[in-house]
Design an enzyme around this catalytic site. Structure first.
Site, PDB file in Angstrom:
ATOM      1  N   LYS A   1       0.810  -1.213   0.000  1.00 15.11           N
ATOM      2  CA  LYS A   1       0.000   0.000   0.000  1.00 15.11           C
ATOM      3  C   LYS A   1       0.850   1.273   0.000  1.00 15.11           C
ATOM      4  CE  LYS A   1      -4.006  -2.168   0.258  1.00 15.11           C
ATOM      5  NZ  LYS A   1      -3.580  -3.560   0.184  1.00 15.11           N
TER       6      LYS A   1
ATOM      7  N   ASP B   1     -10.733  -1.457  -0.167  1.00 15.14           N
ATOM      8  CA  ASP B   1     -10.485  -0.353   0.759  1.00 15.14           C
ATOM      9  C   ASP B   1     -10.700   1.015   0.111  1.00 15.14           C
ATOM     10  OD1 ASP B   1      -9.846  -2.452   2.357  1.00 15.14           O
ATOM     11  OD2 ASP B   1      -7.725  -1.989   2.534  1.00 15.14           O
TER      12      ASP B   1
ATOM     13  N   TYR C   1     -14.965  -7.810  -0.236  1.00 17.16           N
ATOM     14  CA  TYR C   1     -14.023  -8.901  -0.460  1.00 17.16           C
ATOM     15  C   TYR C   1     -14.048  -9.977   0.621  1.00 17.16           C
ATOM     16  CZ  TYR C   1     -11.192  -5.767   2.520  1.00 17.16           C
ATOM     17  OH  TYR C   1     -10.732  -4.940   3.515  1.00 17.16           O
TER      18      TYR C   1
ATOM     19  N   ASN D   1      -5.390 -13.137   5.341  1.00 19.88           N
ATOM     20  CA  ASN D   1      -4.708 -12.114   6.130  1.00 19.88           C
ATOM     21  C   ASN D   1      -4.034 -12.713   7.364  1.00 19.88           C
ATOM     22  OD1 ASN D   1      -4.848  -9.556   4.797  1.00 19.88           O
ATOM     23  ND2 ASN D   1      -7.063  -9.627   5.071  1.00 19.88           N
TER      24      ASN D   1
ATOM     25  N   ASN E   1      -0.932 -13.022   3.244  1.00 20.91           N
ATOM     26  CA  ASN E   1      -0.455 -11.658   3.430  1.00 20.91           C
ATOM     27  C   ASN E   1       0.471 -11.649   4.646  1.00 20.91           C
ATOM     28  OD1 ASN E   1      -0.201  -8.880   3.194  1.00 20.91           O
ATOM     29  ND2 ASN E   1      -2.265  -8.407   3.900  1.00 20.91           N
TER      30      ASN E   1
END
Length: 657
Positions: A257, A334, A388, A443, A476
């Site tokens: 990000k 996001d 998602y 995640n 992730n």
């Protein structure tokens, strides 16, 4: 995309060394820690193993069902049959490689043989009497003659392989046969472990006679660098690509990000220096048989109906294509979808979440059909929808399912953004809702939402049937690259062969891989991982240390000695673990060391050889170690929360809230 909340449509807000020399750890302490430091763990699956070999045989389990005398390999192969005796590597080895064998596979095989004692590795079709001949095939056939009776890998799934070690008319032979080029490369990685087992400092000069038949449970297995906060360095990424190759992870999705050219400045081309780094990553990934997926996130500012924005997106992809990238993603996670970024979108699509889904599908379809379809060798587009996670129907999901090109791969995080459990049933429900097989963006062990913690527990809470119900599994990781290695190792073990997966064993093997044959480092890593274990997958904190404390409370000299040994190793962990891991986990290592010193001082206080000042001084030092999260907030690092601090507080006679 790792915030623990679940409110889609708004930009997601994440919630988020001093070294102490303990001296040399005695052999007794290392033995005690080897037995006691791996606490916790449990079954990885809620369902029964159901994978079967293509030839009808049941899969093998890992440690608890490896044939007697067979080596332990990671990830666990589907079938290992141990033969009689061993085959010496020797000083001269001949490689007979099929025409499709690539340089990376040849290099991996050659490196393994050299590690096993070969001083000369030459290519040829035959070997002198007594010399080892290694035959490699990568086209689904079994390289022969002298194939040791191994069946063809052609019937195996993509990425599958067979490997045989034995003798042919008395002559030493090794045969590696891939279903395809990736399969041959996977066989080479297994050969490397036969020569030097995971966590061992010594290489074998003679290979055990055996036959391996192996393939992955799901086609896509990998890493998604998708966290908020400080991104990995170029060195981190190159190292992670090599680690992925070693343990048969075949995908790396680049989506940090904090890369401004991915999100805020997505329309701008990369400057030369940044582009050179991406070229190097794409080249290393190709050499490692890893698909490097470049992810561009235009959602915060894109005008879906704008031809200019579509052209800007494909121009950016063209820049990456020209430096060797062949796989692309357009994440739309996001972002705020309660408003349009341009008035034209409202006129074209109307209002509401279904309208946004239609607009997104049109953009994605234009990229797939207008850019990727025109390029030979391009992988199908990947996307992350704005909604998602979860398993409930919505207007957004229905509209996306109806309009999105069936080839586009849809990523999904599970029932929640950070999901304690994910089942095959969850995945099948999600696939029905999205109208596409889902690619799991898991995640874990990502920690951007809980930046004061390291998450060093194993991958768990996913049933054995899940890999068969998704198009792939990607994990992730944490902002701390090297500290992510043990958990990623366990992800690799699960995603390849979930029926044989045992979380505790996989985590310990991952720690052993980091220790690289150093018993002192392994003892320190076990103790350190134990006090950094708790996560949303399993909230149990420091199970090994807690058990030692409980035994100490019950009394006995042996129990006190075991606890003291554990704390001594933990206090010295900053100086014992490998350098890359030490740099990655520095604040937590320093805090763990200080907490352990405080606990040792508490033991001395109890037996009358120490005072309160030593206990409180070390505790104060432990509480002084901090990190800064991605939003700029300074946080005190947490280590062994509820175990170490509670032990110290009790020794001081303090009440715990």
């Amino acid at each position: 995309m790792s915030d623990g909340g679940n409110d889609h449509g708004r930009p997601r807000q994440s919630r988020s060394a001093t070294r102490w020399s303990a001296g040399l750890v005695t052999a007794l302490v290392v033995v005690l820690l080897a037995r006691a430091c791996t606490g916790g763990g449990g079954p990885s699956a809620t369902g029964r193993p159901s994978d079967k070999n293509p030839d009808g045989g049941q899969t093998s389990a890992h440690r608890d069902a490896v044939p007697p005398g067979a080596p332990v390999l990671w990830p666990a192969p589907r079938s290992v049959r141990r033969g009689a005796g061993a085959v010496p590597v020797g000083t001269t080895v001949v490689l007979r490689a099929g025409a499709g064998t690539d340089r990376s596979t040849l290099a991996a095989v050659t490196a393994a043989l050299r590690a096993g004692g070969a001083t000369r590795v030459r290519t040829g079709t035959d070997a002198a009497h007594g010399q080892l001949l290694v035959a490699i095939g990568s086209d689904g056939s079994t390289p022969g003659p002298g194939a040791l009776g191994t069946p063809s890998p052609a019937v195996l799934p993509a990425g599958g392989y067979t490997l045989a070690v034995g003798t042919d008319h008395g002559e030493p032979r090794v045969v590696l046969a891939g279903r395809d080029a990736d399969g041959a490369f996977h066989a080479a990685q297994t050969l490397a472990q036969l020569v030097r087992p995971v966590g061992s400092s010594r290489a074998r000069t003679a290979l055990p006679a055996l036959r391996v038949r192996d393939w992955p449970a799901t086609a896509t297995r990998g890493i998604v660098e998708g966290f908020y906060g400080t991104p990995w360095t170029q060195a981190d990424r190159l190292r992670q690509l090599d680690l992925a190759a070693r343990y048969k992870l075949g995908t790396y999705l680049y989506s940090p990000k904090a890369d401004p050219y991915l999100r805020g400045r997505w329309r701008d081309p990369y400057p030369a220096t940044r582009l050179a780094d991406l070229r190097a990553l794409a080249a290393r990934a190709a050499a490692d048989h890893v698909s490097f997926v470049y992810a561009l996130s235009p959602g915060p500012s894109v005008c879906y109906s704008s031809a200019a924005d579509t052209a800007a997106l494909t121009a950016k992809f063209r820049q990456l294509w020209d430096v060797g990238v062949r796989a692309f993603a357009v994440p739309l996670d996001d972002i705020d979808i309660t408003r349009w970024n341009c008035a034209r979108d409202a006129a074209v699509y109307g209002t509401g979440r279904a309208a946004v889904a239609r607009a997104q599908a049109d953009l994605l379809n234009r990229v797939q059909r207008g850019f990727l379809d025109a390029r030979a060798g391009a992988a199908a587009l990947v996307t992350v929808p704005t909604e998602y996670d979860g398993g409930r129907a919505s207007a957004y999901k229905s509209a996306l399912a109806a309009r999105l090109d069936r080839r586009v791969r849809v990523m999904w995080t599970g029932p929640l953004v950070v999901a304690p459990t994910v089942s095959a049933r969850d995945a099948r429900t999600a696939a029905r809702l999205y109208g596409h097989p889902v690619l799991l963006w898991d995640n874990y062990p990502v920690n951007d939402y809980t930046a004061d913690h390291l998450l060093l527990g194993p991958y768990e809470g996913r049933d054995a049937e899940l890999p068969g119900a998704v198009s792939g599994i990607t994990a992730n990781p944490m902002n701390q690259a090297a500290a992510s290695d043990p958990a990623l190792f366990s992800v690799a073990a699960y995603a390849w062969n979930p029926s044989a997966y045992r979380p505790a064993a996989a985590l310990d093997a991952g720690l052993a891989a980091v220790a690289d044959g150093d018993p002192r480092a392994l003892a320190a890593l076990r103790a350190f991982a134990d006090v950094n274990r708790a996560s949303r997958l399993d909230g149990t904190q420091a199970p090994g240390l807690a058990a030692l404390i409980a035994a100490y409370r019950r009394g006995g000299a042996d129990a006190e000695a075991a606890l003291r040994a554990r704390l001594t190793v933990l206090a010295g962990a900053p100086d014992a673990v490998p350098d890359a891991f030490a740099r990655s986990a520095a604040p937590w290592l320093a805090a763990a060391s200080d907490w352990a010193r405080s606990a040792l001082a508490a033991l001395a206080l109890r037996d009358g050889t120490g005072g309160r000042a030593a206990v409180t001084a070390s505790r104060t030092a432990a509480r002084a170690h901090t990190v800064v999260d991605w939003q700029g907030t300074t946080r005190t690092v947490s280590v062994g929360e509820g175990v170490l601090d509670a032990f110290v507080a009790r020794a001081l006679g303090e009440r715990q809230g």
